[in-house]
Design a protein around this motif. Structure first.
Motif, PDB file in Angstrom:
ATOM      1  N   GLN A 189       1.572  13.470   8.748  1.00  0.00           N
ATOM      2  CA  GLN A 189       1.997  12.777   7.534  1.00  0.00           C
ATOM      3  C   GLN A 189       1.593  11.309   7.654  1.00  0.00           C
ATOM      4  O   GLN A 189       1.496  10.774   8.752  1.00  0.00           O
ATOM      5  CB  GLN A 189       3.513  12.883   7.335  1.00  0.00           C
ATOM      6  CG  GLN A 189       4.036  14.299   7.158  1.00  0.00           C
ATOM      7  CD  GLN A 189       4.300  14.990   8.484  1.00  0.00           C
ATOM      8  OE1 GLN A 189       4.861  14.408   9.394  1.00  0.00           O
ATOM      9  NE2 GLN A 189       3.866  16.233   8.599  1.00  0.00           N
ATOM     10  N   PRO A 221      -1.647   2.088   7.787  1.00  0.00           N
ATOM     11  CA  PRO A 221      -1.271   3.503   7.760  1.00  0.00           C
ATOM     12  C   PRO A 221      -0.939   4.000   9.165  1.00  0.00           C
ATOM     13  O   PRO A 221      -1.669   3.743  10.122  1.00  0.00           O
ATOM     14  CB  PRO A 221      -2.525   4.195   7.213  1.00  0.00           C
ATOM     15  CG  PRO A 221      -3.644   3.263   7.504  1.00  0.00           C
ATOM     16  CD  PRO A 221      -3.062   1.880   7.561  1.00  0.00           C
ATOM     17  N   LYS A 259       2.485   7.408   6.754  1.00  0.00           N
ATOM     18  CA  LYS A 259       3.564   6.484   6.420  1.00  0.00           C
ATOM     19  C   LYS A 259       2.988   5.076   6.544  1.00  0.00           C
ATOM     20  O   LYS A 259       2.258   4.797   7.501  1.00  0.00           O
ATOM     21  CB  LYS A 259       4.719   6.681   7.412  1.00  0.00           C
ATOM     22  CG  LYS A 259       5.839   5.702   7.271  1.00  0.00           C
ATOM     23  CD  LYS A 259       6.932   5.957   8.296  1.00  0.00           C
ATOM     24  CE  LYS A 259       7.997   4.903   8.142  1.00  0.00           C
ATOM     25  NZ  LYS A 259       9.208   5.227   8.856  1.00  0.00           N
ATOM     26  N   PHE A 260       3.286   4.202   5.611  1.00  0.00           N
ATOM     27  CA  PHE A 260       2.804   2.833   5.695  1.00  0.00           C
ATOM     28  C   PHE A 260       3.896   1.931   6.230  1.00  0.00           C
ATOM     29  O   PHE A 260       5.048   1.996   5.783  1.00  0.00           O
ATOM     30  CB  PHE A 260       2.320   2.337   4.330  1.00  0.00           C
ATOM     31  CG  PHE A 260       0.943   2.815   4.006  1.00  0.00           C
ATOM     32  CD1 PHE A 260      -0.156   2.019   4.257  1.00  0.00           C
ATOM     33  CD2 PHE A 260       0.738   4.087   3.498  1.00  0.00           C
ATOM     34  CE1 PHE A 260      -1.437   2.473   3.996  1.00  0.00           C
ATOM     35  CE2 PHE A 260      -0.532   4.552   3.231  1.00  0.00           C
ATOM     36  CZ  PHE A 260      -1.625   3.738   3.475  1.00  0.00           C
ATOM     37  N   MET A 295       0.838  -1.185   0.000  1.00  0.00           N
ATOM     38  CA  MET A 295       0.000   0.000   0.000  1.00  0.00           C
ATOM     39  C   MET A 295       0.882   1.248   0.000  1.00  0.00           C
ATOM     40  O   MET A 295       1.901   1.287   0.659  1.00  0.00           O
ATOM     41  CB  MET A 295      -0.878   0.044   1.255  1.00  0.00           C
ATOM     42  CG  MET A 295      -1.832  -1.093   1.447  1.00  0.00           C
ATOM     43  SD  MET A 295      -3.217  -0.968   0.345  1.00  0.00           S
ATOM     44  CE  MET A 295      -3.686  -2.678   0.285  1.00  0.00           C
ATOM     45  N   SER A 296       0.416   2.225  -0.720  1.00  0.00           N
ATOM     46  CA  SER A 296       1.194   3.463  -0.754  1.00  0.00           C
ATOM     47  C   SER A 296       0.364   4.692  -0.408  1.00  0.00           C
ATOM     48  O   SER A 296       0.908   5.762  -0.217  1.00  0.00           O
ATOM     49  CB  SER A 296       1.831   3.645  -2.132  1.00  0.00           C
ATOM     50  OG  SER A 296       0.827   3.752  -3.124  1.00  0.00           O
ATOM     51  N   ASN A 297      -0.970   4.532  -0.320  1.00  0.00           N
ATOM     52  CA  ASN A 297      -1.803   5.674   0.071  1.00  0.00           C
ATOM     53  C   ASN A 297      -3.103   5.191   0.711  1.00  0.00           C
ATOM     54  O   ASN A 297      -3.448   4.008   0.622  1.00  0.00           O
ATOM     55  CB  ASN A 297      -2.057   6.612  -1.116  1.00  0.00           C
ATOM     56  CG  ASN A 297      -2.842   5.955  -2.230  1.00  0.00           C
ATOM     57  OD1 ASN A 297      -3.909   5.401  -2.001  1.00  0.00           O
ATOM     58  ND2 ASN A 297      -2.316   6.011  -3.447  1.00  0.00           N
ATOM     59  N   GLU A 349      -5.858   3.449  -1.592  1.00  0.00           N
ATOM     60  CA  GLU A 349      -5.599   2.026  -1.860  1.00  0.00           C
ATOM     61  C   GLU A 349      -5.925   1.175  -0.639  1.00  0.00           C
ATOM     62  O   GLU A 349      -6.487   0.092  -0.766  1.00  0.00           O
ATOM     63  CB  GLU A 349      -4.134   1.808  -2.245  1.00  0.00           C
ATOM     64  CG  GLU A 349      -3.761   2.300  -3.606  1.00  0.00           C
ATOM     65  CD  GLU A 349      -2.279   2.070  -3.911  1.00  0.00           C
ATOM     66  OE1 GLU A 349      -1.595   1.346  -3.153  1.00  0.00           O
ATOM     67  OE2 GLU A 349      -1.804   2.636  -4.913  1.00  0.00           O
ATOM     68  N   TYR A 350      -5.551   1.667   0.532  1.00  0.00           N
ATOM     69  CA  TYR A 350      -5.802   0.922   1.764  1.00  0.00           C
ATOM     70  C   TYR A 350      -7.299   0.722   1.979  1.00  0.00           C
ATOM     71  O   TYR A 350      -7.758  -0.383   2.256  1.00  0.00           O
ATOM     72  CB  TYR A 350      -5.170   1.654   2.957  1.00  0.00           C
ATOM     73  CG  TYR A 350      -5.267   0.881   4.244  1.00  0.00           C
ATOM     74  CD1 TYR A 350      -4.381  -0.154   4.514  1.00  0.00           C
ATOM     75  CD2 TYR A 350      -6.246   1.177   5.184  1.00  0.00           C
ATOM     76  CE1 TYR A 350      -4.462  -0.881   5.691  1.00  0.00           C
ATOM     77  CE2 TYR A 350      -6.333   0.460   6.370  1.00  0.00           C
ATOM     78  CZ  TYR A 350      -5.441  -0.570   6.614  1.00  0.00           C
ATOM     79  OH  TYR A 350      -5.528  -1.289   7.786  1.00  0.00           O
TER      80      TYR A 350
END
Length: 126
Positions: free
Chosen positions: A35, A43, A37-38, A1-3, A6-7
């Motif tokens: 901020q 998250p 961070k995954f 996951m990057s955002n 998506e999560y």
């Protein structure tokens, strides 16, 4: 996951996905300075590079991680609202209401308590 999108999209149940999206919408609106961070498949919200709070969706609940200090400080309130907790996390079942005021207090506590922290995690007490 990057955002976060998506999560949240990975949650297949519509009701659960909507609840999780509402939670993240609230959090990013209330605390826009944090901020994302995954790590560990979840998250994590950070402030000046230090951990503030994390969330993980599971089949039965949302696990919330405010670190041990957050659980210790708010254990009585967690009990009052009916959130089961361990030393490091608490759970909001999919059927339970999200108590946003309690979350706000916990996040604000971590932001203030860790204002001068330079490490990701709190220093272990001596």
């Amino acid at each position: 996951m990057s955002n976060l999108s998506e999560y949240v999209a990975a949650v297949t149940d519509d009701t659960k996905r909507q609840k999780l999206q509402e939670l993240f919408d609230w959090l990013t609106s209330e605390f826009p300075q944090l901020q994302i961070k995954f790590g560990w498949g979840q998250p994590m919200f950070t402030d000046h590079g230090t951990f503030i709070i994390a969330f993980k969706h599971t089949k039965k609940h949302i696990t919330v991680s405010p670190e041990v200090a957050g659980i210790q400080k708010f254990a009585d309130k967690l009990d009052i609202v009916g959130y089961a907790h361990t030393e490091n996390t608490f759970r909001i079942t999919w059927e339970q209401e999200v108590h946003y005021e309690l979350l706000r207090e916990m996040i604000q506590f971590n932001i203030e308590d860790k204002a001068n922290e330079t490490k990701f995690w709190r220093k272990a007490p001596n």
